[in-house]
Design an enzyme around this catalytic site. Structure first.
Site: not given
Ligand code: DSN
Length: 431
Positions: A53, A55, A198, A224, A227, A233
């Site tokens: 933990y 925080e 984004d 994120t 990707k 993730r």
């Molecule tokens: N679920 C993602 C995508 O496939 O683009 C976006 O968050």
């Protein structure tokens, strides 16, 4: 069998993970938001960081024993700042949706107006979908695109002037072209809005210099980490300005955005950071700093262009006619096959894609007119333009014979032959 191993402790989960591993190995993965992380990233993700933990933020924690997780988080922060050229990086958001929620929480009050792309035009749920927090707690206005699928800045400017949003969002899940960040900046300034970029889909392309960066143009950039960036993730919120070391309230200003973001994450919305994920993000960022990552990003785009060319040569129609980035949208309207049918038929041949709306779709999102294809995962496996040409032909064959089981079986064999040439995690097993 060692009882302490996964297979000894929970054979059902181990066997199912093995099946998933084999699915990933034998299939052609074209879901544009997916990727294959390195085994170094996986090792950090499966580490003892999960036990702790912590925080708070480095040197400002609510728990003892945080000196090593501080080191981990500081490494992730410093690498993110360097790679994205920003003053501040918060690496604690659990994923993209909570990260966007944190940006809203930091900069807006419930009921404030936001302007983001409509989900069916390539936006994201958190950009103002009515059934999402962003469209129910805030007054969300959505922009669309021109009839060819390109961003329509006349529409965006006119909606901004009419509705005076406090936040304008750019960044998409299904937009195949370069985003002109500066135009969004100008419109945001004209109406006095904050500007959120984004970049979840294209962060790896930005680092690899295949797409312009918004990080010194937008007020806040969210990405994120799983990707094109090829990490675990998770998510990061990037901004410029300074962080206040006191607990006193700060005013809502651009300079204070880093402080407002940090406070929105904790105590605003989250508890303990996922230290194993932070460690894995740090590893992914270290990988993204290597010269090979630029080659990877370049190849992602070359592969996408090659796949787009092959699909077009097979008579399939692409929204905007092609791609500048890692993804493309196939408009299946003229084929008589729906997006859902195509996703299922291709899946039977072990080609994995997702159904997707196309601009001005006449069908519903659960069974839309298109499919979305992307090349980040296959490029990680080492596939190149020649392979993309073959894959385009296989996709067209399945779509043109969506109900023919023997054709799908034939294609599945060809898919296996192709993917066998590019071993995935060759030493990994859960058994
Ligand atoms: N679920 C993602 C995508 O496939 O683009 C976006 O968050």
């Amino acid at each position: 069998m060692n009882k302490k191993d996964l297979i000894g402790t929970d054979p059902k989960i181990a066997q199912t993970l093995e099946k998933e591993l084999n699915r990933q190995r034998s299939g052609i993965e074209l879901i544009a938001s997916e990727n294959f992380v390195s085994q170094a990233v996986m090792k950090a993700l499966g580490s003892i960081g999960t036990n702790k933990y912590s925080e708070g933020y480095p040197n400002r924690r609510y728990y003892g024993g945080c000196e090593f997780v501080d080191e981990i988080e500081n490494l992730a922060i410093e690498r993110a700042k360097k790679l994205f050229n920003v003053d501040h990086a918060n690496v604690q958001p659990y994923s993209g949706s909570p990260a966007n929620l944190a940006v809203y929480y930091a900069l807006l009050k419930p009921g404030d107006t936001v302007l983001g792309a409509k989900l069916s035009f390539g936006g994201h749920m958190t950009h103002g979908l009515k059934v999402n927090f962003s469209g129910s707690l805030y007054n969300a206005v959505n922009y669309t695109s021109d009839k060819n699928g390109y961003l329509d800045f006349d529409e965006i400017r006119s909606l901004a002037k009419e509705h005076k949003p406090k936040l304008i969002i750019a960044g998409y899940t299904a937009y195949p072209r370069i985003i002109d960040w500066q135009k969004f900046r100008e419109i945001s300034d004209e109406v006095g809005a904050f500007f959120l970029a984004d970049i979840s889909h294209i962060a790896g392309l930005i680092i690899g210099e295949q797409h312009p960066s918004p990080t010194r143009i937008a007020d806040v950039t969210m990405t994120t980490s799983h990707k094109t960036l090829r990490g675990p993730r998770g998510a990061m919120i990037l901004s410029n300005g300074k962080v206040s070391n006191s607990n006193k309230p700060v005013e809502l200003s651009k300079e204070n955005i880093p402080t407002l973001i940090d406070r929105a994450i904790i105590p605003g919305l989250q508890g303990g950071p996922h230290n194993h994920t932070t460690a894995a993000i740090a590893v992914a960022l270290q990988e993204a700093m290597q010269p090979e990552f630029k080659d990877y990003a370049k190849q992602v785009v070359l592969n996408a262009k090659a796949l787009a060319k092959s699909l077009t040569a097979e008579g399939l129609e692409l929204v905007t006619g092609g791609t500048d980035n890692h993804l493309m949208l196939v408009d299946l309207t003229s084929t008589g096959v729906t997006g859902k049918e195509a996703e299922t038929a291709l899946g039977e041949a072990e080609i994995f894609v997702n159904k997707n709306t196309v601009p001005y779709d006449k069908r519903k999102p659960t069974d839309p007119s298109g499919i979305r294809l992307g090349t980040p995962a296959l490029t990680t496996r080492g596939l190149k333009e020649d392979d993309m040409e073959i894959i385009g032909q296989l996709i067209a064959k399945v779509i043109n014979n969506a109900k023919d089981s023997s054709i799908k079986e034939q294609v599945k064999k060809q898919v296996k032959e192709l993917t066998d040439n590019y071993p995935l995690y060759p030493d990994l097993t859960y058994l």
